[in-house]
Design an enzyme around this catalytic site. Structure first.
Site, PDB file in Angstrom:
ATOM      1  N   ARG A 189       0.761  -1.158   0.069  1.00  0.00           N
ATOM      2  CA  ARG A 189       0.072   0.201   0.004  1.00  0.00           C
ATOM      3  C   ARG A 189       0.789   1.011   0.025  1.00  0.00           C
ATOM      4  NH1 ARG A 189      -2.938  -3.893   1.425  1.00  0.00           N
ATOM      5  NH2 ARG A 189      -0.772  -4.451   2.390  1.00  0.00           N
ATOM      6  N   THR A 190       1.795   1.409   0.873  1.00  0.00           N
ATOM      7  CA  THR A 190       2.546   2.587   1.114  1.00  0.00           C
ATOM      8  C   THR A 190       3.218   2.858  -0.148  1.00  0.00           C
ATOM      9  OG1 THR A 190       2.643   2.135   3.528  1.00  0.00           O
ATOM     10  CG2 THR A 190       4.073   3.978   2.579  1.00  0.00           C
ATOM     11  N   HIS A 205       4.861   5.625  11.383  1.00  0.00           N
ATOM     12  CA  HIS A 205       4.266   5.628  10.107  1.00  0.00           C
ATOM     13  C   HIS A 205       3.472   6.779   9.927  1.00  0.00           C
ATOM     14  CE1 HIS A 205       3.300   3.883   6.343  1.00  0.00           C
ATOM     15  NE2 HIS A 205       2.920   2.567   6.798  1.00  0.00           N
ATOM     16  N   ARG A 211      11.142   3.720   3.625  1.00  0.00           N
ATOM     17  CA  ARG A 211      10.634   2.761   4.525  1.00  0.00           C
ATOM     18  C   ARG A 211      12.179   2.163   5.007  1.00  0.00           C
ATOM     19  NH1 ARG A 211       5.769  -1.343   4.490  1.00  0.00           N
ATOM     20  NH2 ARG A 211       4.725   0.706   5.042  1.00  0.00           N
TER      21      ARG A 211
HETATM   22  N1   CP Z   1      -0.231  -0.097   5.856  1.00  0.00           N
HETATM   23  C1   CP Z   1       0.819  -0.464   5.216  1.00  0.00           C
HETATM   24  O1   CP Z   1       1.876   0.129   5.636  1.00  0.00           O
HETATM   25  O2   CP Z   1       0.848  -1.269   4.236  1.00  0.00           O
HETATM   26  P1   CP Z   1       2.067  -1.717   3.359  1.00  0.00           P
HETATM   27  O3   CP Z   1       2.828  -2.390   4.286  1.00  0.00           O
HETATM   28  O4   CP Z   1       1.476  -2.522   2.427  1.00  0.00           O
HETATM   29  O5   CP Z   1       2.706  -0.475   2.835  1.00  0.00           O
END
Ligand code: CP
Length: 309
Positions: A54-55, A132, A104
């Site tokens: 997602r991010t 986050h 990240r």
């Molecule tokens: N919510 C979130 O950080 O999802 P991802 O790890 O898929 O980026």
């Protein structure tokens, strides 16, 4: 003005600045052409030293929808970090190629360090079990849009509250809104860290309770924030296996909750929400993922200074 600023943790932006981002995100949601092409010629770098769906993809989708371009890596093995390059040198280099970077990293404090070496804005997309902040923008926008406000809510956090960085960031951010009460639901081994309890909630006199029973508290919640147990942060696989299914939200538990409850989850989900709950209108975690793209569009446009916020 957010132009040129770093975003390492939710407290970097005032409530007024955060509200400005929510207003922009809502305009983008309502009008698909708003800010379209506003970032033409700009480059976003995504530096992901840990997995993400997602991010990373919502940031890249956000930049593409704003008319800009993206480059980066999705795992450290394809970058020179695998040859031993320091984070500081990586960041200095990427700042030569991009107008903004999203990172990240598994190490707590990595985003803060990156911000000290970068000549372009650094956005923290998760630093270990720490923060986050763009997930927090996503969560706050989701609550605001679907509940109408952020004040006076009772918010329950359930699952891995020790390692869940989204929990730490959101609890800290919610503590800034009047009348908020927090309910932490976890096994004792996965309780929320003391730096949140003592350093934020006690210091700000925010009412909170801790329990290990979801059934006992679900009826009193306006928002339920479910989280997965973070396997990658455990030192011991046996402990993970023992704790991983501590909470499973299912139809029976949802029957105990208010009609206007909303259930959020930062995703990815493992077992902690049964698939049968997805059809319940109170389950809003996929809407939440979409709000994440709108608010990241608002954030990129603001940090790049193509819109005033
Ligand atoms: N919510 C979130 O950080 O999802 P991802 O790890 O898929 O980026």
């Amino acid at each position: 003005m957010l132009r040129g600023r770093h975003f390492v943790e939710p407290g970097n932006f005032s409530i007024a600045e955060t509200d400005g981002l929510f207003d922009l995100a809502s305009k983008i949601e309502e009008d698909g052409n708003y800010l379209r092409e506003s970032c033409r010629g700009k480059v976003l770098a995504t530096l992901f030293f840990e997995p993400s769906t997602r991010t990373r993809l919502s940031f890249e989708a956000a930049m593409l929808r704003l008319g800009g371009n993206c480059l980066g890596f999705a795992e450290p093995g394809s970058s020179s970090a695998s040859k031993g390059e320091s984070l500081a040198d990586t960041v200095r280099t990427v700042a030569c190629y991009a107008d903004i970077m999203v990172m990240r990293n598994p190490k707590e404090g990595a985003a803060l360090l990156a911000s000290r070496y970068s000549e372009v804005p650094v956005v923290n997309a998760g630093d270990g079990g720490h923060h986050h902040p763009t997930q927090t923008l996503t969560d706050l926008l989701t609550i605001k849009r679907l509940r109408g406000n952020l004040e006076g809510l009772t918010v329950g956090f359930c699952g891995d509250l020790k390692f869940g960085r989204t929990v730490h960031s959101l609890a800290k951010a919610l503590a800034r809104y009047p009348g908020v009460k927090l309910v932490f639901i976890s096994p004792p081994e996965l309780s929320v860290p003391d730096y949140i309890i003592t350093g934020v909630l006690k210091r700000e006199n925010i009412p909170y309770t801790e329990t290990d029973s979801l059934e006992k508290v679900i009826a009193g919640l306006d928002v339920l924030y479910m989280t997965r147990v973070q396997r990658e942060r455990f030192f011991n696989e046996e402990d993970y296996i023992r704790l991983k299914d501590s909470y499973i939200l299912n139809r029976e538990k949802m029957a105990l909750a208010r009609e206007n409850l909303i259930v959020l989850h930062p995703l990815p989900r493992v077992n902690e929400i049964s698939r049968e709950v997805d059809a319940d209108p109170r389950a809003v975690y996929f809407k939440q993922a979409k709000y994440g793209m709108y608010v990241r569009m608002a954030l990129l446009a603001s940090l790049l200074g193509v819109v005033s916020c």
